[in-house]
Design a protein around this motif. Structure first.
Motif, short mmCIF file in Angstrom:
data_model
loop_
_atom_site.label_atom_id
_atom_site.label_comp_id
_atom_site.label_asym_id
_atom_site.label_seq_id
_atom_site.Cartn_x
_atom_site.Cartn_y
_atom_site.Cartn_z
N GLU A 156 -35.25 -8.33 -1.39
CA GLU A 156 -34.27 -9.50 -0.86
C GLU A 156 -34.14 -9.34 0.56
O GLU A 156 -33.74 -10.32 1.26
CB GLU A 156 -32.93 -8.95 -1.64
CG GLU A 156 -32.85 -9.57 -3.18
CD GLU A 156 -31.38 -9.24 -3.78
OE1 GLU A 156 -31.35 -9.51 -5.15
OE2 GLU A 156 -30.67 -8.42 -3.13
N PHE A 159 -27.29 -11.05 8.68
CA PHE A 159 -27.92 -12.29 7.82
C PHE A 159 -28.87 -11.37 6.55
O PHE A 159 -29.62 -12.33 6.10
CB PHE A 159 -28.88 -13.16 8.37
CG PHE A 159 -28.35 -13.46 9.85
CD1 PHE A 159 -27.21 -14.55 9.75
CD2 PHE A 159 -28.85 -13.00 11.12
CE1 PHE A 159 -26.51 -14.89 11.00
CE2 PHE A 159 -28.33 -13.33 12.41
CZ PHE A 159 -26.99 -14.28 12.09
N GLY A 160 -28.28 -10.58 6.04
CA GLY A 160 -28.80 -9.92 4.76
C GLY A 160 -30.34 -9.59 4.87
O GLY A 160 -30.93 -9.08 3.97
N ALA A 179 -36.69 -10.83 2.42
CA ALA A 179 -36.84 -12.15 2.38
C ALA A 179 -35.90 -12.91 3.58
O ALA A 179 -36.12 -13.84 3.91
CB ALA A 179 -36.23 -12.76 1.00
N ASN A 180 -34.86 -12.22 3.95
CA ASN A 180 -33.78 -12.59 4.96
C ASN A 180 -34.45 -12.32 6.25
O ASN A 180 -33.58 -12.83 7.35
CB ASN A 180 -32.59 -12.03 4.63
CG ASN A 180 -32.07 -12.53 3.43
OD1 ASN A 180 -32.35 -13.81 2.93
ND2 ASN A 180 -30.95 -11.88 2.62
C1 NAG Z 1 -30.54 -12.95 1.61
O1 NAG Z 1 -31.62 -13.58 0.69
C2 NAG Z 1 -30.97 -14.13 -0.55
C3 NAG Z 1 -31.96 -14.40 -1.39
O2 NAG Z 1 -33.27 -13.44 -1.55
C4 NAG Z 1 -29.91 -14.95 -0.47
O3 NAG Z 1 -29.35 -15.17 -1.75
C5 NAG Z 1 -28.78 -14.71 0.34
O4 NAG Z 1 -27.98 -15.62 0.70
C6 NAG Z 1 -29.65 -14.11 1.70
N1 NAG Z 1 -28.61 -13.71 2.74
C7 NAG Z 1 -27.84 -14.17 3.78
C8 NAG Z 1 -26.79 -13.48 4.45
O5 NAG Z 1 -28.64 -15.04 4.44
#
Ligand code: NAG
Ligand code: NAG
Ligand code: NAG
Ligand code: NAG
Ligand code: NAG
Ligand code: NAG
Length: 442
Positions: free
Chosen positions: A296, A413-414, A299-300
């Protein structure tokens, strides 16, 4: 330098000029003391990022004596522990102004039974001549055949236990520089493996030595073969374009520029047990990351050219596990040794060399993602930080195409947190034992 020093010492404290001078000196010292350690302080932040390694050691070119030697016990455990132990042995030899007798490394990881520690000569893995040429004037490696055997070695027993403090350890080393012991041709350190010795040196000194470690040609050829294979798979993925991902973000004009991402994924059972333990003991909850969490966060990571090959540096026990390559976001093409078809390149080597190849593959990736509590990942990021500094990159934590991330720490941003090594650290502590301080604030 010496001139102004003696002037300062003989300075009469009663003269006004002198008083002003001492006052200014005091202000300067206080400023340095109180302003520097503030982590959020912007100018300091900038200063650290701009900071370029000091090259004065090679300017001064203090030769290391070639007729006095230091001998250390066999170097053991994982590649990272061995690299650190080797560097510490080198720095000890430097402190004593002695040539380090080329130590034995260990080819296998099995360390519980001493007789299974397969010794492997340093120069079977790393280029001996190149080491001495790159580290010339800083540290020096010698061979046993260089010995004249004029005197028996002096046996130095390193102290141990809680009472054996860092200060006592350093004192012991300084005693070895005095006549009675210094006259011995060889000082032979007995007992503990150098990884467990006290650490007396700043991170820059270690970095200076790691830089001099280059693989012998035969292994380097294997590294090139593995990287060539990764790039070939990447080029294939790119030409297939949207077969791999419905959103090829970058235009295909950059087809020739094939890069890859490397992820040092520690998710094998042993590690998971170890890191859960560590989390409990240290009360830090950012050490373990599951496969899902890593996927996850990776991916971000934005601003990546898709599709991109992702080399997964994983434990051998995971090579048969199909789930390791499934579940990644579109545009990421995950491969490990077996699926890449390079297992035969690795399998002909012992553990230590396999690990050294993986190290180089991760080191040279455009993007590296690792765990900040892994010594392997930490050494790679240290090396990558140093490469960027040498290239004159100003802001390592900002946008660059050679960035590193710690997946165990959540960034913006994750995505995983951007990671660089604090090159001003006064010891190797954080690298040897892990940290959740990864210097970058983005
Ligand atoms: C990070 O990635 C996940 C999917 O892998 C997504 O659901 C999430 O919104 C993303 N987070 C941000 C902060 O973009
Ligand atoms: C240090 O400086 C010398 C010249 O004084 C230069 O030749 C050498 O490449 C530099 N070394 C490093 C590691 O930058
Ligand atoms: C080591 O000893 C030699 C000869 O005594 C001296 O010239 C050199 O400066 C010393 N090197 C260091 C690093 O102290
Ligand atoms: C000194 O002893 C080592 C082995 O301990 C040997 O390899 C070396 O050749 C000897 N040197 C001389 C000059 O006899
Ligand atoms: C993406 O990269 C470009 C240059 O390659 C840079 O100008 C831009 O700021 C980057 N954006 C982000 C969000 O990293
Ligand atoms: C970064 O990309 C530029 C071109 O886009 C390239 O010239 C440079 O070598 C790259 N740097 C690294 C460290 O890969």
């Amino acid at each position: 330098m010496e001139f102004s020093n003696s002037k300062l010492l003989s300075c009469n404290v009663n003269t006004i000029v002198c008083k002003i001078f001492i006052l200014l000196l005091a202000i300067f010292l206080l400023r340095t003391l109180f302003l520097s350690p503030l982590p959020g302080f912007h100018w300091f932040q900038q200063k650290r990022v701009y900071w370029i390694p000091d090259n004065s050691s090679s300017v001064l070119q203090h030769e290391i004596r070639r007729d006095k030697f230091l001998e250390v016990p066999q170097i053991i455990w994982g590649l990272n522990n061995q690299k650190i132990a080797f560097a510490r042995a080198c720095l000890t030899a430097r402190l004593l102004n002695r040539t380090l007798l080329m130590p034995s490394l260990s080819a296998s990881l099995i360390y519980k039974e001493i007789d299974l520690l397969k010794p492997i000569s340093f120069d079977k893995v790393f280029n001996f001549e190149r080491f001495n040429s790159l580290c010339n004037g800083f540290v020096r490696l010698g061979r046993y055949s260089d010995l004249h055997n004029e005197t028996k070695p002096f046996e130095l027993r390193k102290g141990s236990g809680r009472k054996w403090t860092k200060e006592r350890d350093l004192n012991q080393l300084y005693q070895c520089k005095e006549g009675a012991i210094d006259k011995f041709e060889v000082i032979k350190v007995d007992g503990k493996h150098p990884f467990l010795w006290h650490d007396h040196w700043p991170i820059m000194n270690y970095a200076r030595i790691f830089e001099c470690l280059t693989l012998v040609d035969e292994i380097e050829a294997d590294v090139s073969a593995v990287i060539a294979r990764i790039k070939a798979v990447g080029a294939e993925g790119r030409s297939k374009g949207s077969d791999f991902g419905k959103n090829p973000i970058m235009p295909f004009s950059s087809q020739n520029y094939v890069t890859y991402m490397a992820i040092h994924m520690r998710i094998e059972k042993d590690w998971m047990l170890h890191c859960k333990n560590l989390e409990q003991r240290s009360n830090i909850h950012q050490i373990c990351s599951s496969k899902k969490e890593i996927m996850e966060r990776v991916a971000n990571i934005t601003n990546q050219t898709f599709p991109i090959v992702v080399y997964l540096a994983v434990a051998d026990s995971l090579l048969e596990d199909d789930s390791i390559v499934s579940g990644w976001r579109e545009g990421l093409l995950p491969f490990e040794k077996k699926r890449l078809g390079v297992w035969n390149i690795y399998s002909k080597h012992p553990y230590l060399v396999q690990s050294a190849i993986d190290y180089e593959v991760c080191l040279r990736a455009e993007v590296f993602v690792g765990n900040s509590f892994s010594t392997f990942s930490s050494l790679i990021v240290l090396h990558r930080t140093q490469i960027l500094l040498k290239m004159g990159v100003r802001s390592i934590c900002g946008d660059s195409n050679f960035s590193s991330y710690a997946y165990n720490i959540l960034g913006d941003f994750g995505a995983p947190k951007k990671w660089m090594t604090d090159m001003s650290a006064s010891s190797l502590q954080t690298i040897s034992y892990g940290t959740n301080y990864v210097s970058c604030h983005v």
